[in-house]
Design an enzyme around this catalytic site. Sequence first.
Site, short mmCIF file in Angstrom:
data_model
loop_
_atom_site.label_atom_id
_atom_site.label_comp_id
_atom_site.label_asym_id
_atom_site.label_seq_id
_atom_site.Cartn_x
_atom_site.Cartn_y
_atom_site.Cartn_z
N GLY A 1 35.92 41.88 42.52
CA GLY A 1 35.07 41.89 43.70
C GLY A 1 33.83 41.07 43.41
N ALA A 2 33.48 40.14 44.30
CA ALA A 2 32.43 39.17 44.02
C ALA A 2 31.09 39.79 43.61
CB ALA A 2 32.25 38.23 45.23
N ARG B 1 35.72 33.43 35.47
CA ARG B 1 36.50 33.38 36.71
C ARG B 1 35.83 32.36 37.62
NH1 ARG B 1 38.81 38.60 39.60
NH2 ARG B 1 40.19 36.96 40.41
N GLN C 1 45.31 45.92 45.25
CA GLN C 1 43.96 46.47 45.30
C GLN C 1 43.73 47.34 46.53
OE1 GLN C 1 44.65 43.16 44.74
NE2 GLN C 1 43.08 42.21 43.46
N ASP D 1 34.77 36.17 48.61
CA ASP D 1 34.36 35.82 47.25
C ASP D 1 33.47 34.58 47.23
OD1 ASP D 1 36.05 37.46 45.00
OD2 ASP D 1 37.07 37.37 46.93
N ASN E 1 38.75 34.25 50.31
CA ASN E 1 38.93 35.69 50.06
C ASN E 1 40.33 35.88 49.48
OD1 ASN E 1 37.83 38.39 50.24
ND2 ASN E 1 39.32 38.79 51.83
N LYS E 2 40.63 37.12 49.15
CA LYS E 2 41.93 37.44 48.55
C LYS E 2 43.08 36.79 49.30
CE LYS E 2 44.94 39.74 46.04
NZ LYS E 2 45.09 39.59 44.59
#
Length: 369
Positions: free
Chosen positions: A54-55, A94, A207, A248, A258-259
């Site tokens: 998670g950012a 990351r 998640q 993110d 995002n994811k």
Amino acid sequence: MKVDGKDIRPIWFDSSEGVVKIIDQRVLPYELKIVALKNVDEIIKAIKEMYVRGAPLIGVTGAYGAFLAACNLGEENINDESLINECKRIKDSRPTAINLPWAVDRVCSQILKGKTAAERIEIAKIEAEKIADFEVDNCKRIGEHGLSLLEKISLNKKGSTVNILTHCNAGWLACIEYGTATAPMYAAYDKGIDIHVWVDETRPLNQGARLTAWELSKYGVKNTIIPDNTGGHLMQHGMVDIVIVGSDRTTYTGDVANKIGTYLKALAAHDNNIPFYVALPSTSFDWTIRNGLSDIPIEKRNPDEVRYIKGFHNGKVEDILITNQSYNALNFAFDVTPSRLVTGFITERGVCNANEESLKFMFPENTKN
């Protein structure tokens, strides 16, 4: 946030032991496991192997990593180059979440103002904790601003259930407290609004099924786990009132990373005239990038995350092979949703449109383009 009546954050500094502690999110919801991080290598491992994710949380973890770098370099290796190199290692762990370099650079720049090792360590600790508290305040405000959207839907539905769809985990586990996408949900629940959340399982690491459902259930919010590909069907049949996701990294023109799978939800929402909102703090905006599709770095992760699924079997958490180990697999962690598919952003300063003009008006101090 509270878990079984106890206040807990996904990361904190334990002054009695002199270590940073985190919730190991790889084993939730089966076990609430606390892990101690003592040095930069352990911080990097926690970020890379997704003990934390998670950012905002990745950013705060990086901030504490810079603090541990100052601690471990000590008096003998106090030179600026060593510190900067350690911080670079953390930032490289990351690539997609913009909060990570933002937080690490902020702590590092403050450390460099210190004259002695002791002074630098104290500066780093204070700054890391400031960043954590800053993200908490951001998320609280996101909840307050996003609440109005859910209140309006509830009013239009004459108090019947507001159905929200979310993707991945943008809750307090990802953001220290409240969450981004979940903050308006918690605010609505606390105000007595009848809400229900559709929780995408979010392959390949689940998640949503493991983390979002766990934290919503602990809070008492009604939720239902669905396969990732179910969202479009629910939207077609009027079973979703609003989509709220996190981010993110988002460009100053409104493109959202995002994811993986978020883009498909945005397309389905657009096709069914369902509002699609992105909840995020200003720390998740990249004020240097215009074109998200071409310029946001998209992390490619280990294909074994696709080949295996984590589950609880015979009393322990295990990785289960779900296909032939020799089969090819591809594992992009994120995708980019173009601004034209985003109804608006829910930020700590309010709700705005997903375009350059609105973002420059909302955050004039950050836009130099």
